[in-house]
Design a protein around this motif. Structure first.
Motif, PDB file in Angstrom:
ATOM      1  N   GLU A  38      -6.108   2.168  -3.246  1.00  0.00           N
ATOM      2  CA  GLU A  38      -5.764   3.585  -3.270  1.00  0.00           C
ATOM      3  C   GLU A  38      -4.672   3.925  -2.259  1.00  0.00           C
ATOM      4  N   GLN A  39      -4.470   3.052  -1.280  1.00  0.00           N
ATOM      5  CA  GLN A  39      -3.443   3.279  -0.260  1.00  0.00           C
ATOM      6  C   GLN A  39      -2.135   2.549  -0.576  1.00  0.00           C
ATOM      7  N   ALA A  40      -2.113   1.787  -1.654  1.00  0.00           N
ATOM      8  CA  ALA A  40      -0.955   0.939  -1.958  1.00  0.00           C
ATOM      9  C   ALA A  40       0.333   1.731  -2.097  1.00  0.00           C
ATOM     10  N   GLN A  41       0.268   2.862  -2.822  1.00  0.00           N
ATOM     11  CA  GLN A  41       1.468   3.680  -3.015  1.00  0.00           C
ATOM     12  C   GLN A  41       1.829   4.456  -1.748  1.00  0.00           C
ATOM     13  N   LYS A  42       0.831   5.011  -1.090  1.00  0.00           N
ATOM     14  CA  LYS A  42       1.085   5.795   0.121  1.00  0.00           C
ATOM     15  C   LYS A  42       1.702   4.942   1.223  1.00  0.00           C
ATOM     16  N   LYS A  43       1.291   3.689   1.286  1.00  0.00           N
ATOM     17  CA  LYS A  43       1.766   2.809   2.348  1.00  0.00           C
ATOM     18  C   LYS A  43       2.770   1.771   1.817  1.00  0.00           C
ATOM     19  N   TRP A  44       3.482   2.123   0.764  1.00  0.00           N
ATOM     20  CA  TRP A  44       4.445   1.212   0.140  1.00  0.00           C
ATOM     21  C   TRP A  44       5.449   0.675   1.155  1.00  0.00           C
ATOM     22  N   SER A  45       6.050   1.558   1.948  1.00  0.00           N
ATOM     23  CA  SER A  45       7.074   1.144   2.915  1.00  0.00           C
ATOM     24  C   SER A  45       6.488   0.240   3.991  1.00  0.00           C
ATOM     25  N   ALA A  46       5.266   0.542   4.422  1.00  0.00           N
ATOM     26  CA  ALA A  46       4.610  -0.292   5.440  1.00  0.00           C
ATOM     27  C   ALA A  46       4.349  -1.691   4.900  1.00  0.00           C
ATOM     28  N   TYR A  47       3.903  -1.764   3.640  1.00  0.00           N
ATOM     29  CA  TYR A  47       3.689  -3.079   3.021  1.00  0.00           C
ATOM     30  C   TYR A  47       5.007  -3.833   2.880  1.00  0.00           C
ATOM     31  N   SER A  48       6.079  -3.126   2.560  1.00  0.00           N
ATOM     32  CA  SER A  48       7.386  -3.775   2.438  1.00  0.00           C
ATOM     33  C   SER A  48       7.819  -4.367   3.768  1.00  0.00           C
ATOM     34  N   LYS A  49       7.637  -3.613   4.842  1.00  0.00           N
ATOM     35  CA  LYS A  49       8.026  -4.110   6.165  1.00  0.00           C
ATOM     36  C   LYS A  49       7.204  -5.338   6.548  1.00  0.00           C
ATOM     37  N   CYS A  50       5.903  -5.275   6.312  1.00  0.00           N
ATOM     38  CA  CYS A  50       5.054  -6.418   6.656  1.00  0.00           C
ATOM     39  C   CYS A  50       5.394  -7.633   5.803  1.00  0.00           C
ATOM     40  N   ARG A  51       5.692  -7.415   4.526  1.00  0.00           N
ATOM     41  CA  ARG A  51       6.138  -8.500   3.645  1.00  0.00           C
ATOM     42  C   ARG A  51       7.398  -9.155   4.194  1.00  0.00           C
ATOM     43  N   ASN A  52       8.372  -8.332   4.565  1.00  0.00           N
ATOM     44  CA  ASN A  52       9.640  -8.860   5.080  1.00  0.00           C
ATOM     45  C   ASN A  52       9.428  -9.627   6.373  1.00  0.00           C
ATOM     46  N   ASP A  53       8.612  -9.074   7.277  1.00  0.00           N
ATOM     47  CA  ASP A  53       8.310  -9.763   8.537  1.00  0.00           C
ATOM     48  C   ASP A  53       7.627 -11.103   8.270  1.00  0.00           C
ATOM     49  N   MET A  54       6.718 -11.114   7.302  1.00  0.00           N
ATOM     50  CA  MET A  54       5.993 -12.342   6.960  1.00  0.00           C
ATOM     51  C   MET A  54       6.950 -13.418   6.472  1.00  0.00           C
ATOM     52  N   PHE A  55       7.866 -13.053   5.594  1.00  0.00           N
ATOM     53  CA  PHE A  55       8.837 -14.026   5.098  1.00  0.00           C
ATOM     54  C   PHE A  55       9.716 -14.553   6.234  1.00  0.00           C
TER      55      PHE A  55
END
Length: 257
Positions: free
Chosen positions: A178-195
């Motif tokens: 339920e938070q996936a859309q609201k926190k889209w940008s946060a997930y993108s940043k964490c994805r980028n940091d992970m890579f």
């Protein structure tokens, strides 16, 4: 990743191509068992990106005795006080096994970090140790492949809505989803940091653009099969579309295409 895959595939074409690739997967497993090798495939990605469907496409005709899908639930209080990797170590492939992790220790770099389920210190410790941990696995003989399934924000919204309306998929809905859309940008940043921190020459990340589930399944399997050796491999079947599946190259801009 905002651009949708333009090329579509019919159901019959998909089924015929998938069948040929699944025959190749059976060949691979026969070789895996014969040689007592170990394969570990990690599948990470956005919520609703299609990890379950990809796993089903891979495992559908493999031997259940030598194939395992690992999808660990929230750690218990006791597990939370153990070495972070400990409960994952118990699930690593044994000789002759093909194991797929539906999410993995990278929970710490994604959902745990975004949702505040780990401390900053716990996250830093993970980032400082995960590459050495994976290097040990590789040096022990485990064939390790890491895939990240990515979709557009618009596609995720559509899938979340469809999931909410489908009575057969209610089990897939969680507070985190339920938070996936609201926190889209946060997930993108964490994805980028992970890579940036965990894609190494020994254990690189491979990205799968998964707006089209069928094309994602086919190209993920092609890529997987192309990276391992087994007898009587039909290389003509394994030419993956590099606009759909590609190794992380350090360019964040490529993730948004």
């Amino acid at each position: 990743m905002s651009k949708l895959t333009k090329d579509k595939i019919t159901e019959s074409d998909y089924e015929s191509k998938l069948r040929l690739l699944q025959i190749e997967l059976v060949k691979l497993q026969n070789s895996l068992i014969s040689n007592q090798d170990q394969i570990l495939v990690i599948l990470e990605g956005r919520d609703t990106a299609g990890k379950d469907g990809s796993i089903k496409a891979i495992t559908e005709h493999l031997s259940p005795r030598e194939t395992r899908v690992v999808a660990l639930s929230k750690p218990t209080e006791a597990e939370s006080n153990e070495w972070y990797f400990q409960r994952y170590v118990a699930e690593l492939p044994k000789k002759g096994e093909f194991v797929l992790f539906n999410r993995s220790w990278y929970n710490r770099a994604g959902v745990e970090r975004v949702m505040g389920f780990c401390t900053s210190e716990e996250y830093r410790t993970f980032i400082e140790t995960v590459n050495d941990f994976e290097a040990m696995l590789k040096k022990s003989g485990i064939i390790l492949m890491k895939y990240y399934l990515d979709i557009s924000k618009k596609e995720q919204a559509a899938r979340l809505e469809a999931r909410a309306k489908d009575p057969l998929k209610q089990w897939k809905i969680s507070p985190v989803d339920e938070q996936a859309q609201k926190k889209w940008s946060a997930y993108s940043k964490c994805r980028n940091d992970m890579f940036l921190t965990t894609s190494t020459s020994m254990t690189p990340w491979t990205i799968v653009r998964a707006n089209d589930k069928k094309l994602a399944h086919l190209n993920l399997i092609r890529n997987l099969l192309s990276r391992v050796s087994y007898p009587k491999k039909n290389k003509d079947l394994l030419k993956a579309d590099k606009s759909i599946v590609f190794e992380w190259n350090g360019k964040i801009s490529d993730l948004e295409k």
